[in-house]
Scaffold this active site. Structure first.
Site, PDB file in Angstrom:
ATOM      1  N   ARG A   7       0.814  -1.237   0.000  1.00  0.00           N
ATOM      2  CA  ARG A   7       0.000   0.000   0.000  1.00  0.00           C
ATOM      3  C   ARG A   7       0.838   1.273   0.000  1.00  0.00           C
ATOM      4  O   ARG A   7       0.534   2.192  -0.749  1.00  0.00           O
ATOM      5  CB  ARG A   7      -1.007  -0.014   1.160  1.00  0.00           C
ATOM      6  N   TYR A  30      -9.535  22.255 -14.847  1.00  0.00           N
ATOM      7  CA  TYR A  30     -10.171  20.949 -15.016  1.00  0.00           C
ATOM      8  C   TYR A  30     -11.449  20.898 -14.178  1.00  0.00           C
ATOM      9  O   TYR A  30     -11.397  21.087 -12.955  1.00  0.00           O
ATOM     10  CB  TYR A  30      -9.186  19.852 -14.616  1.00  0.00           C
ATOM     11  N   ASP A  82      -1.022  22.066 -12.272  1.00  0.00           N
ATOM     12  CA  ASP A  82      -1.518  20.953 -13.081  1.00  0.00           C
ATOM     13  C   ASP A  82      -0.960  21.154 -14.488  1.00  0.00           C
ATOM     14  O   ASP A  82      -1.392  22.025 -15.233  1.00  0.00           O
ATOM     15  CB  ASP A  82      -3.053  20.961 -13.083  1.00  0.00           C
ATOM     16  N   LYS A 114      -3.477  10.920 -19.248  1.00  0.00           N
ATOM     17  CA  LYS A 114      -3.510  11.627 -20.521  1.00  0.00           C
ATOM     18  C   LYS A 114      -2.205  11.385 -21.294  1.00  0.00           C
ATOM     19  O   LYS A 114      -1.938  10.280 -21.696  1.00  0.00           O
ATOM     20  CB  LYS A 114      -3.811  13.104 -20.281  1.00  0.00           C
TER      21      LYS A 114
HETATM   22  C1  LIG Z   1      -8.078  14.367 -16.799  1.00  0.00           C
HETATM   23  C2  LIG Z   1      -7.519  15.513 -16.059  1.00  0.00           C
HETATM   24  C3  LIG Z   1      -7.448  15.507 -14.667  1.00  0.00           C
HETATM   25  C4  LIG Z   1      -7.966  14.349 -13.846  1.00  0.00           C
HETATM   26  O1  LIG Z   1      -7.270  13.168 -14.101  1.00  0.00           O
HETATM   27  P1  LIG Z   1      -7.961  11.724 -13.907  1.00  0.00           P
HETATM   28  O2  LIG Z   1      -6.867  10.773 -14.177  1.00  0.00           O
HETATM   29  O3  LIG Z   1      -9.106  11.660 -14.866  1.00  0.00           O
HETATM   30  O4  LIG Z   1      -8.440  11.676 -12.490  1.00  0.00           O
HETATM   31  C5  LIG Z   1      -6.881  16.600 -14.033  1.00  0.00           C
HETATM   32  N1  LIG Z   1      -6.420  17.654 -14.735  1.00  0.00           N
HETATM   33  C6  LIG Z   1      -6.478  17.705 -16.069  1.00  0.00           C
HETATM   34  C7  LIG Z   1      -5.941  18.884 -16.782  1.00  0.00           C
HETATM   35  C8  LIG Z   1      -7.030  16.642 -16.778  1.00  0.00           C
HETATM   36  O5  LIG Z   1      -7.104  16.703 -18.114  1.00  0.00           O
END
Ligand SMILES: *Cc1c(COP(=O)(O)O)cnc(C)c1O
Length: 381
Positions: free
Chosen positions: A52, A104, A177, A202
């Site tokens: 974990r 997001y 982010d 992504k």
């Molecule tokens: C998809 C995304 C997220 C969230 O990621 P997940 O893996 O779907 O939880 C956060 N920030 C951005 C810019 C995203 O495109």
């Protein structure tokens, strides 16, 4: 992290060159064990205890992400959302957050609806306006500025150095982010960010088959340790099979991102002159309000994400997304296949997204095919 004569690009293509010692396999095995043998003298000399908090395969993925971001440390998580929420939950009740209005949507939703129950308060600002960011800071109370650049779904650009300066002046941490910039185009830590976050779902994985998140930092401090404890306590770690897929995906990151950037730039240029298109939002276009800053802090391309506003309005935009054949009508982004989405439909009523906007994630297909397919799908004049 590994120090090497070779470029990051070369190291990542070889997943940092790790070879399985017993078999000499060029692809290390996936470590699925949840528990490890204790040494006879009661120690755990390998550092492995239980699945974990940590895992060998996870650490391989983290090594690659740290190398990509030129960071001292990285953690991977079971999703982008869980990695981001782990940062917010490392704050203390009463702390204040400054976050962008354009970001997001699911994370904005969490900050708006759920963060308050942990005693966290968020002010949403226009993150492209440094005066607005400064004005939102509450001396002694603002502990985190969160930014996203380029930001969903308008691809607004945040001046990372400018925001880092404001955060530093107020003793707040600065987290970014950087999902859509990818570590190839922008390394936020070099511009003064404390933490960089990726939805590894992504571009990092790139094949629309793994949910994963990542954080990286140079500040291995108490706050970082708290994030690590959040991950362990809540079991937010990525599974070893998914970590293996992520490692495999990252080996081709450079090729995929270059192709996506090239395709996005070409599509942006062509649709900017298309009679059915009101506006193209892409930081690579000089018409984009964030172009000058993007040029300064994005190296080698402006990303694979763009949006178009359909001149005939929302109904026509939805109809165009229904008519495409090659583009895939789906949410998400950063995969090898191109995706198209009527974004307001998913973001809900509090979105800053115009109703006529189609969000495009450029994949690696032939750009002529991508253009022709969408051109045919747009309603005739
Ligand atoms: C998809 C995304 C997220 C969230 O990621 P997940 O893996 O779907 O939880 C956060 N920030 C951005 C810019 C995203 O495109």
């Amino acid at each position: 992290m590994t120090h090497s004569d070779w470029t990051i690009r070369s190291q990542i293509a070889q997943a940092l060159g790790k070879v399985d010692a017993p078999s000499r396999a060029v692809v290390p095995p996936i470590h699925v064990a949840t528990t490890y043998i204790r040494d006879p003298d009661n120690q755990y000399r390998t550092g492995n205890v239980y699945g974990r908090p940590d895992n060998e395969t996870i650490r391989e993925a983290e090594g690659m992400i740290a190398a990509l971001e030129q960071a001292r440390a990285a953690f991977v998580f079971g999703s982008g959302m869980s990695s981001a929420v782990a940062v917010f939950l490392a704050l203390q009740p009463g702390d204040h957050i400054v976050a962008p209005r354009v970001m997001y949507w699911a994370l904005r939703g969490w900050l708006m609806k759920d963060a308050a129950s942990w005693g966290l308060e968020t002010t949403f600002v226009d993150m492209t306006d440094l005066d607005a960011v400064e004005a939102a800071m509450r001396p002694g109370r603002t502990k985190l500025i969160w930014a996203e650049t380029p930001a969903n779904p308008l691809w607004s650009i945040t001046d990372l150095e400018g925001v880092a300066r404001i955060a530093g002046k107020h003793g707040a941490r600065f987290a970014v982010d950087s999902t859509c910039a990818t570590p190839l185009l922008t390394r936020p830590l070099e511009f003064g960010a404390d933490i960089v976050m990726h939805a590894a779902t992504k571009y990092l994985n790139g094949h629309s088959d793994v949910l994963a998140g990542a954080l990286a930092t140079n500040a291995v401090d108490d706050f970082w340790a708290r994030i690590q404890r959040n991950r362990a306590a809540m079991g937010l770690i990525l599974g070893p099979f998914e970590a293996f897929l992520l490692i495999r995906g990252m080996r081709t990151l450079a090729l995929r991102v270059e192709a996506a950037c090239r395709n996005a730039m070409e599509l942006a240029r062509r649709f900017a002159n298309h009679p059915q298109v009101l506006e193209v939002l892409y930081p690579g276009l000089e018409s984009h309000p964030g172009h000058a800053v993007a040029k300064r802090q994005m190296k080698g391309g402006f990303g694979g994400m763009l949006s178009i506003r359909v001149r005939a309005g929302e109904g026509a935009a939805i109809a165009a997304a229904a008519r495409v054949k090659l583009w895939k009508r789906a949410t998400s982004l950063g995969g090898v296949e191109s995706l198209i989405e009527h974004r307001a439909s998913i973001e809900g009523p509090d979105t800053p997204c115009p109703r006529d906007l189609l969000r495009l994630s450029a994949g690696i297909e032939d750009v002529e095919d991508l253009y022709t397919d969408l051109d045919r799908a747009l309603p005739p004049a």
